[in-house]
Design a protein around this motif. Sequence first.
Motif, PDB file in Angstrom:
ATOM      1  N   THR A 120      -9.278  36.188  12.567  1.00  0.00           N
ATOM      2  CA  THR A 120      -8.369  37.221  13.547  1.00  0.00           C
ATOM      3  C   THR A 120      -6.986  36.890  13.824  1.00  0.00           C
ATOM      4  OG1 THR A 120      -8.828  35.481  14.848  1.00  0.00           O
ATOM      5  CG2 THR A 120     -10.451  37.172  15.371  1.00  0.00           C
ATOM      6  N   LYS A 121      -6.384  37.579  13.712  1.00  0.00           N
ATOM      7  CA  LYS A 121      -4.596  37.081  13.342  1.00  0.00           C
ATOM      8  C   LYS A 121      -4.727  35.978  14.107  1.00  0.00           C
ATOM      9  CE  LYS A 121      -2.852  41.404  13.616  1.00  0.00           C
ATOM     10  NZ  LYS A 121      -2.155  42.833  14.030  1.00  0.00           N
ATOM     11  N   GLU A 122      -5.398  35.545  15.104  1.00  0.00           N
ATOM     12  CA  GLU A 122      -5.279  33.990  16.216  1.00  0.00           C
ATOM     13  C   GLU A 122      -5.432  33.626  15.062  1.00  0.00           C
ATOM     14  OE1 GLU A 122      -3.529  34.192  18.262  1.00  0.00           O
ATOM     15  OE2 GLU A 122      -3.801  32.365  19.263  1.00  0.00           O
ATOM     16  N   GLU A 123      -6.764  33.539  14.289  1.00  0.00           N
ATOM     17  CA  GLU A 123      -6.948  32.485  13.191  1.00  0.00           C
ATOM     18  C   GLU A 123      -6.614  31.886  12.910  1.00  0.00           C
ATOM     19  OE1 GLU A 123     -11.941  33.002  14.028  1.00  0.00           O
ATOM     20  OE2 GLU A 123     -11.436  34.345  13.373  1.00  0.00           O
ATOM     21  N   TRP A 124      -5.354  32.478  12.107  1.00  0.00           N
ATOM     22  CA  TRP A 124      -4.628  32.153  11.352  1.00  0.00           C
ATOM     23  C   TRP A 124      -3.417  31.274  11.068  1.00  0.00           C
ATOM     24  CZ3 TRP A 124      -4.130  33.257   5.805  1.00  0.00           C
ATOM     25  CH2 TRP A 124      -4.884  33.909   5.440  1.00  0.00           C
ATOM     26  N   LYS A 125      -3.116  30.800  12.648  1.00  0.00           N
ATOM     27  CA  LYS A 125      -2.545  29.666  13.069  1.00  0.00           C
ATOM     28  C   LYS A 125      -2.553  28.435  12.561  1.00  0.00           C
ATOM     29  CE  LYS A 125       0.254  31.308  17.095  1.00  0.00           C
ATOM     30  NZ  LYS A 125      -0.710  32.565  18.101  1.00  0.00           N
ATOM     31  N   ASN A 126      -4.560  28.590  12.709  1.00  0.00           N
ATOM     32  CA  ASN A 126      -4.970  27.238  12.003  1.00  0.00           C
ATOM     33  C   ASN A 126      -4.878  27.230  11.064  1.00  0.00           C
ATOM     34  OD1 ASN A 126      -5.331  25.877  14.530  1.00  0.00           O
ATOM     35  ND2 ASN A 126      -6.531  27.413  14.966  1.00  0.00           N
ATOM     36  N   VAL A 127      -4.841  28.335   9.498  1.00  0.00           N
ATOM     37  CA  VAL A 127      -4.910  27.735   8.371  1.00  0.00           C
ATOM     38  C   VAL A 127      -3.010  27.280   7.472  1.00  0.00           C
ATOM     39  CG1 VAL A 127      -4.747  29.141   6.426  1.00  0.00           C
ATOM     40  CG2 VAL A 127      -6.277  29.771   8.665  1.00  0.00           C
ATOM     41  N   VAL A 128      -3.397  26.705   6.149  1.00  0.00           N
ATOM     42  CA  VAL A 128      -2.200  26.505   5.701  1.00  0.00           C
ATOM     43  C   VAL A 128      -2.675  26.757   4.518  1.00  0.00           C
ATOM     44  CG1 VAL A 128      -0.534  24.717   4.791  1.00  0.00           C
ATOM     45  CG2 VAL A 128      -1.430  24.401   7.084  1.00  0.00           C
ATOM     46  N   LEU A 129      -1.746  27.428   4.143  1.00  0.00           N
ATOM     47  CA  LEU A 129      -2.454  28.270   2.002  1.00  0.00           C
ATOM     48  C   LEU A 129      -1.525  26.883   1.368  1.00  0.00           C
ATOM     49  CD1 LEU A 129      -1.784  31.996   2.633  1.00  0.00           C
ATOM     50  CD2 LEU A 129      -3.746  30.857   2.926  1.00  0.00           C
ATOM     51  N   ALA A 130      -2.651  26.919   0.697  1.00  0.00           N
ATOM     52  CA  ALA A 130      -1.754  26.215  -0.520  1.00  0.00           C
ATOM     53  C   ALA A 130      -1.957  27.145  -1.929  1.00  0.00           C
ATOM     54  CB  ALA A 130      -2.704  24.619  -0.719  1.00  0.00           C
ATOM     55  N   TYR A 131      -0.883  27.528  -2.515  1.00  0.00           N
ATOM     56  CA  TYR A 131      -0.403  28.561  -3.674  1.00  0.00           C
ATOM     57  C   TYR A 131      -0.732  27.264  -4.891  1.00  0.00           C
ATOM     58  CZ  TYR A 131       0.738  30.662  -8.303  1.00  0.00           C
ATOM     59  OH  TYR A 131       0.677  30.602  -9.062  1.00  0.00           O
ATOM     60  N   GLU A 132      -1.965  27.111  -5.274  1.00  0.00           N
ATOM     61  CA  GLU A 132      -2.495  26.062  -6.701  1.00  0.00           C
ATOM     62  C   GLU A 132      -3.002  26.586  -7.864  1.00  0.00           C
ATOM     63  OE1 GLU A 132      -3.187  22.292  -5.305  1.00  0.00           O
ATOM     64  OE2 GLU A 132      -4.895  23.500  -5.252  1.00  0.00           O
ATOM     65  N   PRO A 133      -1.919  27.729  -8.700  1.00  0.00           N
ATOM     66  CA  PRO A 133      -1.947  28.012 -10.246  1.00  0.00           C
ATOM     67  C   PRO A 133      -3.145  26.864 -11.313  1.00  0.00           C
ATOM     68  CG  PRO A 133       0.067  27.011 -10.123  1.00  0.00           C
ATOM     69  CD  PRO A 133      -0.201  26.921  -8.739  1.00  0.00           C
ATOM     70  N   VAL A 134      -3.519  27.070 -11.418  1.00  0.00           N
ATOM     71  CA  VAL A 134      -4.815  26.623 -11.429  1.00  0.00           C
ATOM     72  C   VAL A 134      -4.893  25.990 -13.614  1.00  0.00           C
ATOM     73  CG1 VAL A 134      -7.732  26.614 -13.111  1.00  0.00           C
ATOM     74  CG2 VAL A 134      -6.687  27.650 -10.735  1.00  0.00           C
ATOM     75  N   TRP A 135      -3.277  26.318 -13.643  1.00  0.00           N
ATOM     76  CA  TRP A 135      -3.168  26.463 -15.034  1.00  0.00           C
ATOM     77  C   TRP A 135      -2.406  24.596 -14.811  1.00  0.00           C
ATOM     78  CZ3 TRP A 135       2.253  26.832 -15.094  1.00  0.00           C
ATOM     79  CH2 TRP A 135       2.499  27.867 -14.281  1.00  0.00           C
ATOM     80  N   ALA A 136      -1.309  25.142 -13.875  1.00  0.00           N
ATOM     81  CA  ALA A 136      -1.103  23.727 -13.534  1.00  0.00           C
ATOM     82  C   ALA A 136      -1.622  22.293 -12.445  1.00  0.00           C
ATOM     83  CB  ALA A 136       0.462  24.075 -12.345  1.00  0.00           C
ATOM     84  N   ILE A 137      -2.818  22.721 -12.756  1.00  0.00           N
ATOM     85  CA  ILE A 137      -2.923  21.436 -11.971  1.00  0.00           C
ATOM     86  C   ILE A 137      -3.528  20.047 -12.867  1.00  0.00           C
ATOM     87  CG2 ILE A 137      -5.738  20.769 -10.120  1.00  0.00           C
ATOM     88  CD1 ILE A 137      -5.561  24.144  -9.017  1.00  0.00           C
ATOM     89  N   GLY A 138      -3.343  19.289 -12.612  1.00  0.00           N
ATOM     90  CA  GLY A 138      -4.280  18.119 -13.098  1.00  0.00           C
ATOM     91  C   GLY A 138      -3.324  18.152 -14.223  1.00  0.00           C
ATOM     92  N   THR A 139      -1.820  19.159 -15.079  1.00  0.00           N
ATOM     93  CA  THR A 139      -1.602  19.365 -16.425  1.00  0.00           C
ATOM     94  C   THR A 139      -0.482  19.010 -16.790  1.00  0.00           C
ATOM     95  OG1 THR A 139      -1.074  21.439 -15.659  1.00  0.00           O
ATOM     96  CG2 THR A 139      -3.413  20.995 -16.507  1.00  0.00           C
ATOM     97  N   GLY A 140       0.146  18.382 -15.639  1.00  0.00           N
ATOM     98  CA  GLY A 140       1.346  17.812 -15.897  1.00  0.00           C
ATOM     99  C   GLY A 140       2.759  19.085 -15.794  1.00  0.00           C
TER     100      GLY A 140
END
Length: 256
Positions: free
Chosen positions: A161-181
Amino acid sequence: MPRKFIIGGNWKCNGTNASIEPLTKGVAAVVDAEMAKKVEVVLGVPFIYLTKVQQILAGEANGANVLVSAENAWTKSGAYTGEVHVGMLVDCKVPYVILGHSERRQIFKETDEVVAEKVKVAIGAGLKVIACIGETEAERVGNKTEEVLARQLKAINTTLTKEEWKNVVLAYEPVWAIGTGKTATPDQAQEAHAFIRNWMAANISKEVAEETRIQYGGSVNNANCDELAKKVDIDGFLVGGASLDAGKFATIIKSA
Ligand code: PGA
């Protein structure tokens, strides 16, 4: 209300009893009352060390300014050998859980639907969720970034619900950038964050789009954090490798 910067450390499957003590204390040392006004700091800790990290923080002057997060959770109690469910995290006073990390999606085969169900149940149980989304290298090269982000967002939004979004933080993590430098450039990251925010405005509400914090994750370090932090739609970071070094993580916290 301006979005408060949020910096998460994602320790992943790393650490020992010996190493987490100075690391936790080193992080707490930086997050004094002044810093805590500017930034929310959350440590993503392997299940087995969560209680210990909470105990270390309880003994530190600034300990109350650092929160802990699980890195995954299961949705139900019962015959699920080896799993830890959301109610156990609440029982142990763990406020946050990271869900849908690309390593969970890729290595442990969690689908968009599984991730969405976990987000829903975790919020229902009273947790705050750092929900991770992001495209692979092949998807970016194939011009599918926006399609993938929209698909992942839609799956999560279907359950909330819209109300529940208050408890969400989104993390945009491009997979190609994770742990790759290979960090996304500040412009690449901003472009994806703006897409995510516009998607939320169009498909959830303007209010949710304005209020939801979007972290960037993927090879964030002490050298690139300041430039990334300047971008208007970047509201924090989810940091893997560099969060295992108290000094580097402290510099990243100060970029807030
Ligand atoms: P990295 O990991 O900072 O080591 O790239 C980020 C993450 O997986 O959250």
